[in-house]
Design an enzyme around this catalytic site. Structure first.
Site, PDB file in Angstrom:
ATOM      1  N   GLY A  62      60.492 149.769  70.233  1.00 49.19           N
ATOM      2  CA  GLY A  62      60.104 150.819  69.291  1.00 49.19           C
ATOM      3  C   GLY A  62      61.394 151.315  68.668  1.00 49.19           C
ATOM      4  O   GLY A  62      62.188 150.520  68.157  1.00 49.19           O
ATOM      5  N   GLU A  63      61.629 152.597  68.758  1.00 48.79           N
ATOM      6  CA  GLU A  63      62.871 153.177  68.235  1.00 48.79           C
ATOM      7  C   GLU A  63      63.487 153.994  69.373  1.00 48.79           C
ATOM      8  O   GLU A  63      62.920 155.004  69.791  1.00 48.79           O
ATOM      9  CB  GLU A  63      62.526 154.035  67.014  1.00 48.79           C
ATOM     10  CG  GLU A  63      63.709 154.347  66.143  1.00 48.79           C
ATOM     11  CD  GLU A  63      64.422 153.107  65.634  1.00 48.79           C
ATOM     12  OE1 GLU A  63      63.750 152.168  65.163  1.00 48.79           O
ATOM     13  OE2 GLU A  63      65.657 153.056  65.731  1.00 48.79           O
ATOM     14  N   SER A  64      64.627 153.521  69.849  1.00 50.58           N
ATOM     15  CA  SER A  64      65.170 154.100  71.081  1.00 50.58           C
ATOM     16  C   SER A  64      65.502 155.586  70.952  1.00 50.58           C
ATOM     17  O   SER A  64      65.298 156.353  71.895  1.00 50.58           O
ATOM     18  CB  SER A  64      66.390 153.317  71.545  1.00 50.58           C
ATOM     19  OG  SER A  64      67.329 153.204  70.508  1.00 50.58           O
ATOM     20  N   CYS A  93      63.767 145.546  74.257  1.00 54.30           N
ATOM     21  CA  CYS A  93      64.320 145.930  72.950  1.00 54.30           C
ATOM     22  C   CYS A  93      64.780 147.394  72.942  1.00 54.30           C
ATOM     23  O   CYS A  93      65.791 147.707  73.552  1.00 54.30           O
ATOM     24  CB  CYS A  93      63.341 145.591  71.838  1.00 54.30           C
ATOM     25  SG  CYS A  93      64.192 145.391  70.283  1.00 54.30           S
ATOM     26  N   ARG A 124      73.100 148.720  69.243  1.00 57.36           N
ATOM     27  CA  ARG A 124      71.821 148.850  68.535  1.00 57.36           C
ATOM     28  C   ARG A 124      71.872 148.028  67.254  1.00 57.36           C
ATOM     29  O   ARG A 124      72.916 147.945  66.608  1.00 57.36           O
ATOM     30  CB  ARG A 124      71.568 150.302  68.125  1.00 57.36           C
ATOM     31  CG  ARG A 124      71.244 151.218  69.263  1.00 57.36           C
ATOM     32  CD  ARG A 124      70.831 152.586  68.732  1.00 57.36           C
ATOM     33  NE  ARG A 124      69.547 152.523  68.073  1.00 57.36           N
ATOM     34  CZ  ARG A 124      69.163 153.365  67.125  1.00 57.36           C
ATOM     35  NH1 ARG A 124      69.959 154.324  66.708  1.00 57.36           N
ATOM     36  NH2 ARG A 124      67.972 153.246  66.583  1.00 57.36           N
ATOM     37  N   ILE A 155      63.228 141.634  66.987  1.00 57.72           N
ATOM     38  CA  ILE A 155      62.957 142.542  65.866  1.00 57.72           C
ATOM     39  C   ILE A 155      64.007 143.653  65.881  1.00 57.72           C
ATOM     40  O   ILE A 155      64.003 144.499  66.771  1.00 57.72           O
ATOM     41  CB  ILE A 155      61.541 143.161  65.973  1.00 57.72           C
ATOM     42  CG1 ILE A 155      60.480 142.059  66.053  1.00 57.72           C
ATOM     43  CG2 ILE A 155      61.265 144.082  64.786  1.00 57.72           C
ATOM     44  CD1 ILE A 155      59.089 142.561  66.403  1.00 57.72           C
ATOM     45  N   ARG A 156      64.887 143.638  64.929  1.00 59.48           N
ATOM     46  CA  ARG A 156      66.020 144.600  64.892  1.00 59.48           C
ATOM     47  C   ARG A 156      66.563 144.796  66.321  1.00 59.48           C
ATOM     48  O   ARG A 156      66.700 145.906  66.830  1.00 59.48           O
ATOM     49  CB  ARG A 156      65.592 145.929  64.254  1.00 59.48           C
ATOM     50  CG  ARG A 156      65.288 145.766  62.768  1.00 59.48           C
ATOM     51  CD  ARG A 156      65.081 147.074  62.046  1.00 59.48           C
ATOM     52  NE  ARG A 156      64.045 147.875  62.645  1.00 59.48           N
ATOM     53  CZ  ARG A 156      64.263 149.036  63.247  1.00 59.48           C
ATOM     54  NH1 ARG A 156      65.471 149.546  63.304  1.00 59.48           N
ATOM     55  NH2 ARG A 156      63.268 149.695  63.783  1.00 59.48           N
ATOM     56  N   HIS A 214      60.865 140.629  72.491  1.00 58.66           N
ATOM     57  CA  HIS A 214      59.544 141.228  72.761  1.00 58.66           C
ATOM     58  C   HIS A 214      58.555 140.252  73.403  1.00 58.66           C
ATOM     59  O   HIS A 214      57.667 139.738  72.706  1.00 58.66           O
ATOM     60  CB  HIS A 214      58.927 141.701  71.442  1.00 58.66           C
ATOM     61  CG  HIS A 214      59.572 142.897  70.842  1.00 58.66           C
ATOM     62  ND1 HIS A 214      59.146 144.176  71.093  1.00 58.66           N
ATOM     63  CD2 HIS A 214      60.614 143.006  70.004  1.00 58.66           C
ATOM     64  CE1 HIS A 214      59.899 145.034  70.426  1.00 58.66           C
ATOM     65  NE2 HIS A 214      60.806 144.347  69.754  1.00 58.66           N
ATOM     66  N   GLU A 216      55.983 140.913  74.980  1.00 56.11           N
ATOM     67  CA  GLU A 216      54.611 141.447  74.880  1.00 56.11           C
ATOM     68  C   GLU A 216      53.962 141.103  73.535  1.00 56.11           C
ATOM     69  O   GLU A 216      52.766 141.306  73.370  1.00 56.11           O
ATOM     70  CB  GLU A 216      54.621 142.965  75.116  1.00 56.11           C
ATOM     71  CG  GLU A 216      55.082 143.831  73.964  1.00 56.11           C
ATOM     72  CD  GLU A 216      56.600 143.795  73.711  1.00 56.11           C
ATOM     73  OE1 GLU A 216      57.316 143.022  74.380  1.00 56.11           O
ATOM     74  OE2 GLU A 216      57.050 144.523  72.811  1.00 56.11           O
TER      75      GLU A 216
HETATM   76  N1  LIG Z   1      62.197 146.292  68.143  1.00 59.65           N
HETATM   77  C1  LIG Z   1      62.873 147.292  68.641  1.00 59.65           C
HETATM   78  O1  LIG Z   1      62.585 147.848  69.712  1.00 59.65           O
HETATM   79  C2  LIG Z   1      64.009 147.764  67.790  1.00 59.65           C
HETATM   80  C3  LIG Z   1      64.968 148.690  68.491  1.00 59.65           C
HETATM   81  C4  LIG Z   1      65.609 149.620  67.492  1.00 59.65           C
HETATM   82  N2  LIG Z   1      66.461 148.899  66.606  1.00 59.65           N
HETATM   83  C5  LIG Z   1      66.376 150.735  68.213  1.00 59.65           C
HETATM   84  O2  LIG Z   1      67.501 150.924  67.979  1.00 59.65           O
HETATM   85  O3  LIG Z   1      65.842 151.424  69.003  1.00 59.65           O
END
Ligand SMILES: NC(=O)CC[C@H](N)C(=O)O
Length: 235
Positions: A62-64, A93, A124, A155-156, A214, A216
């Site tokens: 997600g977004e940490s 992630c 990150r 993903i990112r 990921h 999942e």
């Molecule tokens: N797919 C992801 O969980 C991306 C992580 C996101 N770039 C972060 O810094 O949290």
């Protein structure tokens, strides 16, 4: 199952998934697909009470920074830090970032809250903005059917930039690396070794597991199975 004899200390296991933001529903679906020889109870964790019922925890992607902020607001930050000291956690992630000891790149002012369960430094969005998302077949180490590549979705994703090994820490085992030629050009340096930490995309330290991709979001449940069997039931 060969290690059935070791599975003695719990009759039913409760695996929590931190459900504040991100891909928690996908982890839940993966866990429900697992076939294990005991009752598996899945708890979506949003409160300290829910966390206290868990034998292990998955922190999703997600977004940490958002997950950390929401965890603080929910009063979960300190309970999560305590949990990290005694029970298995798998971070995927963004979850991998939260589970690391140190982070570089993109953390907002005031820094980023970390749980520090795994002694690495992670960057990150380490693949750079030009490669937001990609897939790669990974060779696995120590996971069932390891000769069958695992199609991993990044993903990112963060990048492991340094293994911080302290003598008192449990050993770090590399579970998967990405081939050097798949690293983003910005990361590649002359004479870079195939063992460079930046090629590490899945690792285990003690009871904790970390994947920068990921599992999942695929139908391949081997990482979920590995976490439950190897980190939780026979650590
Ligand atoms: N797919 C992801 O969980 C991306 C992580 C996101 N770039 C972060 O810094 O949290």
């Amino acid at each position: 199952m060969a290690d059935q004899g070791k599975l003695t200390y719990l009759d039913r296991i409760s695996i929590g998934i931190l459900a504040l933001q991100g891909a928690f529903a996908e982890h839940e679906a993966s866990l429900h697909r697992l076939k294990i020889n005991r009752q598996l109870h899945v708890i979506l964790v949003r409160t300290p009470e829910e966390l206290s019922q868990c034998d292990a925890l998955i922190i999703p992607g997600g977004e940490s920074t958002t997950i950390a902020l929401l965890a603080r607001l929910a009063g979960l930050l300190e309970p999560l830090k305590d949990f990290t000291k005694s029970k298995p956690i798998w971070g995927t992630c963004a979850g991998a970032i939260l589970l690391s000891q140190s982070v570089s790149g993109g953390a907002k002012k005031g820094g980023q809250e970390l749980l520090g369960g795994i002694s690495i430094k992670i960057a990150r969005n380490g693949w750079g903005s030009q490669i937001e998302s990609f897939e790669a077949p990974l060779e696995l180490n120590g996971i069932r059917e390891s000769t069958r590549p695992f199609q991993a979705l990044f993903i990112r994703a963060p990048v492991v930039v340094e293994i911080l090994s302290f003598p008192e820490d449990p050993l770090i085992t590399v579970v998967a690396r990405i081939p050097l030629e798949l690293l983003p050009p910005a990361l590649i340096e002359e004479n870079m070794s195939e063992n460079d930490p930046r090629t590490v995309v899945a690792l285990r330290q003690g009871r904790h597991l970390l994947t920068t991709f990921h599992p999942e979001l695929t139908e391949d449940d081997r990482f979920h199975e590995y976490f439950v069997h190897s980190c939780v039931l026979s650590p």
